[in-house]
Each structure stands twice: as structure tokens, then as C-alpha cells.
Design a protein around this motif. Structure first.
Motif, PDB file in Angstrom:
ATOM      1  N   GLN A  97       0.830  -1.201   0.000  1.00 39.10           N
ATOM      2  CA  GLN A  97       0.000   0.000   0.000  1.00 39.10           C
ATOM      3  C   GLN A  97       0.868   1.255   0.000  1.00 39.10           C
ATOM      4  O   GLN A  97       0.591   2.233  -0.709  1.00 39.10           O
ATOM      5  N   SER A  98       1.928   1.236   0.806  1.00 39.58           N
ATOM      6  CA  SER A  98       2.839   2.372   0.892  1.00 39.58           C
ATOM      7  C   SER A  98       3.533   2.623  -0.442  1.00 39.58           C
ATOM      8  O   SER A  98       3.678   3.776  -0.879  1.00 39.58           O
TER       9      SER A  98
ATOM     10  N   ASN B 162       2.216   6.374  -7.195  1.00 43.03           N
ATOM     11  CA  ASN B 162       1.196   7.274  -7.730  1.00 43.03           C
ATOM     12  C   ASN B 162       1.620   8.739  -7.611  1.00 43.03           C
ATOM     13  O   ASN B 162       1.370   9.548  -8.516  1.00 43.03           O
ATOM     14  N   LEU B 163       2.268   9.078  -6.502  1.00 34.86           N
ATOM     15  CA  LEU B 163       2.752  10.451  -6.320  1.00 34.86           C
ATOM     16  C   LEU B 163       3.818  10.789  -7.366  1.00 34.86           C
ATOM     17  O   LEU B 163       3.831  11.886  -7.928  1.00 34.86           O
TER      18      LEU B 163
ATOM     19  N   VAL C 165       2.459   1.715  -3.448  1.00 36.68           N
ATOM     20  CA  VAL C 165       1.470   2.192  -4.420  1.00 36.68           C
ATOM     21  C   VAL C 165       1.289   3.698  -4.271  1.00 36.68           C
ATOM     22  O   VAL C 165       1.263   4.441  -5.262  1.00 36.68           O
ATOM     23  N   GLU C 166       1.181   4.160  -3.026  1.00 32.09           N
ATOM     24  CA  GLU C 166       1.032   5.597  -2.773  1.00 32.09           C
ATOM     25  C   GLU C 166       2.241   6.369  -3.317  1.00 32.09           C
ATOM     26  O   GLU C 166       2.094   7.386  -4.002  1.00 32.09           O
ATOM     27  N   LYS C 167       3.439   5.878  -3.027  1.00 32.47           N
ATOM     28  CA  LYS C 167       4.660   6.544  -3.493  1.00 32.47           C
ATOM     29  C   LYS C 167       4.721   6.571  -5.023  1.00 32.47           C
ATOM     30  O   LYS C 167       5.081   7.588  -5.633  1.00 32.47           O
TER      31      LYS C 167
END
Length: 277
Positions: free
Chosen positions: A175-176, A182-183, A178-180
Motif C-alpha cells: 500500500q505504501s 502514484n505520487l 502504491v502511494e509513493k
């Protein structure tokens, strides 16, 4: 257990304890309870055995990743699935990955390094197709930089499986990341890597595997497998390569029978490409 598989498994145990160079063929045969002659019927040398282990290691990791990227229908969850399968595969093969990282610069000859580079290019192609599917034209000018970022995340965080003894929450890790990712995909505006350079350096592979090569590979794998549904499915698939008479649905079913069998994952990948499934 088929003798070739036994040799590979016992050799892997010894390599994990002692390393490639410190392990002799005699030690491997002693561990297997076989003669040196029996060893050389399966492998011409220790280097050939190491190549077979690297093939198996990389084939299993790559085919797991490629299967997810090609078959996952929900693109919104695709990046998470990519990271999750990557880390799960790496975790399952930690011992061998550890050996490669320790001995990469010391023991691997040119042929072995070329093998690793070949699989690296296959993974590049798979990740790029995932990036294009998820982000589309939004990252047209930065997709190669994003490719390297995703590979970098995977490699850096894979070290946690090698050096950390504490249990890891893979769900949270993915999850972490994926967030990175996407940013980065949203925020990058200054590309460093250009398409004209990357097409050659990252993706240029040898020609397609021929029909004859696939048939030979299936025959070799069938010899290594004891009688089972996987072996029967392999032989039926060989018939379909020679002369396709089954429907695509039946061929897909036969491929599912072999796809999760460790020694058949690469054959399944090649067959999926061959039948364009």
C-alpha cells in the motif's frame, strides 16, 4: 523425486550454507546419495547446475509477475498486486536471492550474467505494459523514469527480506509503495530517460522462441516430472503445439494445470505467448 530435481534441491541447500565456490560436486553428490557419474548425466558441470538454478529462480519470479500484469482485470488494483506478488515471490526464494547478492561479483561468469540481464529485460517489458495500462498518456514522457522507480522500490525493499529478521506486513508495504508510485507518476515532469535510448538498452531481446524449441523444451520438462496431471497436461499441450485441435478454452485449462507447478512456469509462459492467450 526425479534425480535432476533432487540434485538442484540438495545443491541449493549447500550453496545457501557455503556459497557457490566453496561447494564441490563431490559434496553435492554425497548430499544426494548418488555417484558423480549420475550427477554428470544431469549436468555437464557445476556452472551448468548454477545456471539451471538461476533459470528456475528467475523464471518463477518473472512468470508470477507477468501472469498478474496480463490477467488482472481491475487496473485500479493492479499496482498493488504487482508489488504483492513480487515480494511474495522474493520471500519464497530468499535463500537463493541471498546467494546471488553475496556472490554476484565473485562467482558468476559471463553466461550467468547474460541470463540475469535477459530476465531483467523481460521484467522491463512487463512493468512498462503495466505502467501504460494504469497511467496511459499521462506519463507518456516520464514512463521510463517511472519504470526505474518501480524497479528501484522493489529491489530496495526486497532487502528487508534478506537482512531483517522481524516479520513484515507485506500488505502495508505494498500500500505504501502504491502511494509513493502514484505520487511520482502524478508529480514527475522532467524526464531523464528518453525513448530513443531505452528501446535498445532496456528492451532489445533475442527473437521469438520457435515452435520446434517449445516442443523440445516440453519434452525435456516431461522427462523431469513424475507421472502426474502436470505431466499429462504437458504432453497434451505438446500435441497442440504440433497440431492444434483443441479449443482455446481447453488449452487454457491445460495451462492452468501446469502454471503453478514450479518446474513448468516458464513453459506455461511461453505457451501462453505461443497460443496468444
Amino acid at each position: 523425486m526425479v534425480k535432476k530435481q533432487l540434485i538442484m534441491e540438495k545443491a541449493l541447500e549447500l550453496f545457501a550454507k557455503q556459497g557457490f565456490e566453496a561447494t564441490s560436486v563431490q559434496q553435492i553428490t554425497d548430499q544426494c546419495g548418488i555417484s558423480k557419474g549420475a550427477f554428470y548425466l544431469s549436468f555437464k558441470s557445476k556452472d551448468e547446475l548454477i545456471i539451471a538454478l538461476i533459470d528456475q529462480f528467475m523464471e518463477q519470479i518473472f512468470t508470477d509477475i507477468d501472469h498478474v500484469v496480463r490477467t488482472k482485470k481491475d487496473k485500479n488494483n493492479l499496482l498493488f498486486e504487482y508489488y504483492y506478488v513480487s515480494f511474495q515471490s522474493f520471500k519464497q526464494h530468499t535463500d537463493f536471492a541471498n546467494i546471488l547478492m553475496k556472490e554476484y561479483n565473485q562467482s558468476l561468469n559471463e553466461k550467468l550474467i547474460l541470463k540475469l540481464h535477459y530476465f531483467d529485460k523481460l521484467i522491463n517489458t512487463t512493468i512498462l505494459s503495466m505502467i501504460e495500462r494504469i497511467y496511459g498518456k499521462k506519463v507518456e514522457h516520464t514512463k521510463y523514469d517511472l519504470l526505474y522507480c518501480i524497479k528501484g522500490f522493489t529491489r530496495m525493499y526486497s532487502e528487508l527480506f534478506l537482512y531483517q529478521k522481524l516479520p513484515l506486513d507485506i500488505d502495508l508495504l505494498c500500500q505504501s509503495l502504491v502511494e509513493k508510485t502514484n505520487l511520482l507518476a502524478k508529480g514527475m515532469s522532467l524526464p531523464f530517460l528518453k525513448a530513443e535510448h531505452m528501446e535498445l538498452s532496456l528492451f532489445q531481446l533475442q527473437g521469438e522462441v520457435t515452435k520446434e524449441q517449445i516442443v523440445l523444451l516440453i519434452e525435456e520438462k516431461a522427462k523431469e516430472i513424475e507421472d502426474s496431471i502436470e505431466k499429462e497436461s504437458l504432453l497434451l499441450l505438446k500435441e497442440q503445439v504440433i497440431d492444434q485441435t483443441y479449443s482455446r478454452a481447453i488449452i487454457k485449462g491445460l495451462l492452468e494445470n501446469i502454471r503453478n507447478y514450479p518446474h513448468c512456469k516458464w513453459v506455461a509462459y511461453l505457451l501462453e505467448r505461443y497460443f496468444k492467450l
